[in-house]
Design a protein around this motif. Structure first.
Motif, PDB file in Angstrom:
ATOM      1  N   VAL A   5     -11.622   6.090   9.918  1.00  0.00           N
ATOM      2  CA  VAL A   5     -11.239   4.774   9.403  1.00  0.00           C
ATOM      3  C   VAL A   5     -10.473   4.029  10.481  1.00  0.00           C
ATOM      4  CG1 VAL A   5     -11.164   5.501   6.985  1.00  0.00           C
ATOM      5  CG2 VAL A   5      -9.111   5.642   8.359  1.00  0.00           C
ATOM      6  N   GLU A   8      -5.727   0.164  11.058  1.00  0.00           N
ATOM      7  CA  GLU A   8      -5.062  -0.601  10.004  1.00  0.00           C
ATOM      8  C   GLU A   8      -5.246   0.064   8.639  1.00  0.00           C
ATOM      9  OE1 GLU A   8      -7.273  -2.011  12.201  1.00  0.00           O
ATOM     10  OE2 GLU A   8      -5.725  -2.877  13.502  1.00  0.00           O
ATOM     11  N   LYS A   9      -6.454   0.538   8.367  1.00  0.00           N
ATOM     12  CA  LYS A   9      -6.728   1.209   7.092  1.00  0.00           C
ATOM     13  C   LYS A   9      -5.945   2.516   6.993  1.00  0.00           C
ATOM     14  CE  LYS A   9      -8.805   1.871   3.164  1.00  0.00           C
ATOM     15  NZ  LYS A   9      -8.392   1.102   2.002  1.00  0.00           N
ATOM     16  N   GLU A  12      -2.408   1.712   6.162  1.00  0.00           N
ATOM     17  CA  GLU A  12      -2.312   1.339   4.744  1.00  0.00           C
ATOM     18  C   GLU A  12      -2.340   2.591   3.862  1.00  0.00           C
ATOM     19  OE1 GLU A  12      -5.253  -0.780   1.539  1.00  0.00           O
ATOM     20  OE2 GLU A  12      -5.184  -1.641   3.561  1.00  0.00           O
TER      21      GLU A  12
END
Length: 148
Positions: A5, A8-9, A12
């Protein structure tokens, strides 16, 4: 090994991991409360900030995530990426846990660890069985306990 991924993901996802009020902790808290036990949560004045503190029984309970604390069970697997980072982090958590347990014992507290795998996964205990075992420990003279 590259992450599957985006950065940023992943950030998160990691930000969504809680340290308090986790599902396993809530299962234990609701069960103990249903059995009539009264307790305090996340006592910051005690070593290790125990998740559940039962002053009447002089007991501190930690509900530990198998991954974050390196439990040797089916839920734990060493990460394939950033291996040194994760090994250092998880080992530091284990060392910190051990120091907190010793400090609590020296202060006269009894200490129990409830592992995440006791509440979920293929080897989980039925909640009534887990809570019965915790209740037995609370009424015993045992200084420490580990579930499962």
């Amino acid at each position: 090994m590259a992450d599957v991924v985006s950065k940023e993901k992943r950030s998160e996802m990691m930000a969504g991991i809680r340290g308090k009020n986790t599902k396993p902790e809530m299962i234990v808290r609701r069960g103990l409360h249903g059995l009539g036990y009264r307790f305090r949560l996340h006592r910051r004045d005690l070593p290790g900030n125990p998740d559940i503190v039962l002053p009447k029984y002089n007991a501190a309970i930690f509900v530990q995530g198998c991954f974050w604390h390196g439990h040797d069970c089916h839920l734990f697997r060493w990460p394939k990426s950033r291996e040194n980072f994760w090994r250092d982090k998880i080992e530091a958590n284990s060392v910190r846990d051990a120091a907190a347990f010793v400090a609590l014992s020296r202060e006269g507290w009894r200490v129990a660890q409830i592992w995440e795998c006791a509440t979920k996964g293929k080897e989980k205990l039925p909640h009534t069985v887990l809570l019965d075992r915790v209740s037995e420990w609370l009424h015993s003279n045992q200084q420490t306990a580990e579930f499962p």
